[in-house]
Design a protein around this motif. Sequence first.
Motif, PDB file in Angstrom:
ATOM      1  N   THR A 194      -6.633  -7.858   2.802  1.00 53.06           N
ATOM      2  CA  THR A 194      -6.875  -6.391   2.849  1.00 53.06           C
ATOM      3  C   THR A 194      -5.693  -5.561   3.688  1.00 53.06           C
ATOM      4  OG1 THR A 194      -9.022  -6.685   2.527  1.00 53.06           O
ATOM      5  CG2 THR A 194      -8.513  -4.412   3.357  1.00 53.06           C
ATOM      6  N   VAL A 195      -5.031  -4.851   3.253  1.00 56.45           N
ATOM      7  CA  VAL A 195      -4.198  -3.655   3.990  1.00 56.45           C
ATOM      8  C   VAL A 195      -4.865  -2.535   4.402  1.00 56.45           C
ATOM      9  CG1 VAL A 195      -2.800  -3.002   2.179  1.00 56.45           C
ATOM     10  CG2 VAL A 195      -1.902  -3.098   4.436  1.00 56.45           C
ATOM     11  N   PHE A 196      -4.866  -2.146   5.706  1.00 59.60           N
ATOM     12  CA  PHE A 196      -5.286  -0.853   5.956  1.00 59.60           C
ATOM     13  C   PHE A 196      -4.020  -0.148   6.628  1.00 59.60           C
ATOM     14  CE2 PHE A 196      -9.778  -1.534   5.956  1.00 59.60           C
ATOM     15  CZ  PHE A 196     -10.043  -2.880   5.777  1.00 59.60           C
ATOM     16  N   LEU A 197      -4.407   1.381   6.303  1.00 69.10           N
ATOM     17  CA  LEU A 197      -2.964   2.272   6.737  1.00 69.10           C
ATOM     18  C   LEU A 197      -3.963   3.488   7.554  1.00 69.10           C
ATOM     19  CD1 LEU A 197      -0.261   3.327   6.580  1.00 69.10           C
ATOM     20  CD2 LEU A 197      -0.354   4.337   4.398  1.00 69.10           C
ATOM     21  N   ILE A 234       0.930  -1.090   0.109  1.00 67.24           N
ATOM     22  CA  ILE A 234      -0.023   0.109   0.020  1.00 67.24           C
ATOM     23  C   ILE A 234       0.849   1.322   0.172  1.00 67.24           C
ATOM     24  CG2 ILE A 234      -0.009   0.043   2.394  1.00 67.24           C
ATOM     25  CD1 ILE A 234      -3.035   0.925   2.031  1.00 67.24           C
ATOM     26  N   SER A 235       0.303   2.305  -0.790  1.00 62.77           N
ATOM     27  CA  SER A 235       1.117   3.405  -0.965  1.00 62.77           C
ATOM     28  C   SER A 235       0.491   4.422   0.186  1.00 62.77           C
ATOM     29  CB  SER A 235       0.885   4.105  -2.173  1.00 62.77           C
ATOM     30  OG  SER A 235       1.231   5.629  -2.338  1.00 62.77           O
ATOM     31  N   SER A 236       1.241   5.386   0.661  1.00 63.32           N
ATOM     32  CA  SER A 236       0.683   6.335   1.596  1.00 63.32           C
ATOM     33  C   SER A 236      -0.583   7.344   1.068  1.00 63.32           C
ATOM     34  CB  SER A 236       1.809   7.104   2.119  1.00 63.32           C
ATOM     35  OG  SER A 236       2.419   7.993   1.391  1.00 63.32           O
ATOM     36  N   ILE A 237      -0.688   7.367   0.001  1.00 67.47           N
ATOM     37  CA  ILE A 237      -1.679   7.961  -0.732  1.00 67.47           C
ATOM     38  C   ILE A 237      -3.085   7.355  -0.467  1.00 67.47           C
ATOM     39  CG2 ILE A 237      -0.282   9.357  -2.346  1.00 67.47           C
ATOM     40  CD1 ILE A 237      -1.335   7.563  -4.690  1.00 67.47           C
ATOM     41  N   LYS A 238      -2.975   6.065  -0.168  1.00 70.06           N
ATOM     42  CA  LYS A 238      -4.233   5.303   0.087  1.00 70.06           C
ATOM     43  C   LYS A 238      -4.195   4.840   1.361  1.00 70.06           C
ATOM     44  CE  LYS A 238      -4.367   2.807  -4.670  1.00 70.06           C
ATOM     45  NZ  LYS A 238      -4.465   1.752  -5.152  1.00 70.06           N
ATOM     46  N   ASP A 239      -5.500   4.574   1.854  1.00 67.96           N
ATOM     47  CA  ASP A 239      -5.799   4.030   3.399  1.00 67.96           C
ATOM     48  C   ASP A 239      -6.199   2.513   3.158  1.00 67.96           C
ATOM     49  OD1 ASP A 239      -8.905   6.127   3.632  1.00 67.96           O
ATOM     50  OD2 ASP A 239      -8.317   4.274   2.491  1.00 67.96           O
ATOM     51  N   LYS A 240      -6.282   1.950   2.056  1.00 64.48           N
ATOM     52  CA  LYS A 240      -7.170   0.808   2.039  1.00 64.48           C
ATOM     53  C   LYS A 240      -6.365   0.146   0.602  1.00 64.48           C
ATOM     54  CE  LYS A 240     -11.247  -2.187   1.947  1.00 64.48           C
ATOM     55  NZ  LYS A 240     -12.678  -1.826   1.784  1.00 64.48           N
ATOM     56  N   ASN A 241      -6.003  -1.236   0.726  1.00 66.51           N
ATOM     57  CA  ASN A 241      -5.684  -1.878  -0.475  1.00 66.51           C
ATOM     58  C   ASN A 241      -6.281  -3.516  -0.216  1.00 66.51           C
ATOM     59  OD1 ASN A 241      -4.854  -2.599  -3.222  1.00 66.51           O
ATOM     60  ND2 ASN A 241      -2.804  -3.023  -2.489  1.00 66.51           N
ATOM     61  N   GLU A 242      -6.893  -3.849  -1.276  1.00 65.79           N
ATOM     62  CA  GLU A 242      -7.611  -5.127  -1.177  1.00 65.79           C
ATOM     63  C   GLU A 242      -7.232  -6.137  -2.312  1.00 65.79           C
ATOM     64  OE1 GLU A 242     -11.671  -4.788  -0.791  1.00 65.79           O
ATOM     65  OE2 GLU A 242     -12.187  -6.890  -0.649  1.00 65.79           O
ATOM     66  N   HIS A 282       0.051   3.580  11.780  1.00 66.21           N
ATOM     67  CA  HIS A 282      -0.216   2.187  11.966  1.00 66.21           C
ATOM     68  C   HIS A 282      -0.650   1.614  10.710  1.00 66.21           C
ATOM     69  CE1 HIS A 282      -1.981  -1.202  14.316  1.00 66.21           C
ATOM     70  NE2 HIS A 282      -2.990  -1.173  13.263  1.00 66.21           N
ATOM     71  N   LEU A 283      -0.463   0.356  10.485  1.00 71.50           N
ATOM     72  CA  LEU A 283      -0.908  -0.583   9.447  1.00 71.50           C
ATOM     73  C   LEU A 283      -1.395  -1.683   9.941  1.00 71.50           C
ATOM     74  CD1 LEU A 283       1.313  -1.592   6.760  1.00 71.50           C
ATOM     75  CD2 LEU A 283       2.109  -0.429   8.432  1.00 71.50           C
ATOM     76  N   SER A 284      -2.425  -2.384   9.285  1.00 74.28           N
ATOM     77  CA  SER A 284      -2.896  -3.715   9.536  1.00 74.28           C
ATOM     78  C   SER A 284      -3.186  -4.548   8.537  1.00 74.28           C
ATOM     79  CB  SER A 284      -4.065  -3.667  10.540  1.00 74.28           C
ATOM     80  OG  SER A 284      -5.070  -2.991   9.772  1.00 74.28           O
ATOM     81  N   LEU A 285      -2.983  -5.732   8.599  1.00 77.79           N
ATOM     82  CA  LEU A 285      -3.280  -6.743   7.432  1.00 77.79           C
ATOM     83  C   LEU A 285      -4.501  -7.562   8.041  1.00 77.79           C
ATOM     84  CD1 LEU A 285      -2.592  -8.227   4.636  1.00 77.79           C
ATOM     85  CD2 LEU A 285      -1.106  -9.707   6.363  1.00 77.79           C
ATOM     86  N   HIS A 286      -5.542  -7.474   7.209  1.00 71.70           N
ATOM     87  CA  HIS A 286      -6.714  -8.519   7.605  1.00 71.70           C
ATOM     88  C   HIS A 286      -6.944  -9.548   6.559  1.00 71.70           C
ATOM     89  CE1 HIS A 286      -9.162  -5.371   9.971  1.00 71.70           C
ATOM     90  NE2 HIS A 286      -7.746  -5.044   9.983  1.00 71.70           N
ATOM     91  N   ILE A 287      -6.913 -10.911   7.071  1.00 67.98           N
ATOM     92  CA  ILE A 287      -7.297 -12.160   6.290  1.00 67.98           C
ATOM     93  C   ILE A 287      -8.500 -12.654   6.508  1.00 67.98           C
ATOM     94  CG2 ILE A 287      -6.378 -14.218   5.816  1.00 67.98           C
ATOM     95  CD1 ILE A 287      -3.639 -13.454   6.807  1.00 67.98           C
ATOM     96  N   VAL A 288      -9.546 -12.519   5.557  1.00 67.70           N
ATOM     97  CA  VAL A 288     -10.797 -13.143   5.769  1.00 67.70           C
ATOM     98  C   VAL A 288     -11.378 -13.980   4.375  1.00 67.70           C
ATOM     99  CG1 VAL A 288     -13.377 -12.516   6.282  1.00 67.70           C
ATOM    100  CG2 VAL A 288     -11.273 -10.773   7.047  1.00 67.70           C
TER     101      VAL A 288
END
Lengths: 114, 113
Positions: free
Chosen positions: B63-66, B50-58, B72-78
């Motif tokens: 899915t990664v959230f920034l 993910i680039s800092s110009i985004k807040d989410k990439n799926e 802080h960033l997080s990785l969600h696996i669902v």
Amino acid sequence: DVKVTQSSRYLVKRTGEKVFLECVQDMDHENMFWYRQDPGLGLRLIYFSYDVKMKEKGDIPEGYSVSREKKERFSLILESASTNQTSMYLCASSLGQMRNQPQHFGDGTRLSIL
Amino acid sequence: DQQVKQNSPSLSVQEGRISILNCDYTNSMFDYFLWYKKYPAEGPTFLISISSIKDKNEDGRFTVFLNKSAKHLSLHIVPSQPGDSAVYFCAASRLTGFQKLVFGTGTRLLVSP
């Protein structure tokens, strides 16, 4: 598919020896990297190279040197091995100048210095 | 000084549930973030970025959230699958740092059937 090949999976050497770790990539990548992975410390960059005969120090270059005489090959050299260099060593490569090109890793060399 | 931190060394999740892996960084100059997955006896493999110009990439189940303000960033696996059991590394790079990545210490994810 990108292939990064490290010459040895396991290596045992003695203190004071000069140790060579070899890495070859088959995708004509410009950039190559050497990391070491230690428990609780993650991956730490030792050296990298963005072109033949070019090299840049990473975060922990002390005790190491590198050689890149050909584009596909990047060697890590432990000039005089010490026990604190016992670690998992990972080589990686990536394409060109664009930062959105991920690094592709080899399977690692587990080096033990006795 | 650990510029990229993964404060949870391990995480256990049941199959089908959500896995959330967290990563914090201290250097405000970081502007590109990646997640790698590593199985035993293999090298890390790139998962998502993910680039800092985004807040989410799926990308599929990942899915990664920034959150830049919180660094802080997080990785969600669902949904999580047993094959997702691996060590996950967060990494960051600076605009002027070429492709030099700074890695976190990793989180071991165990997904049980």
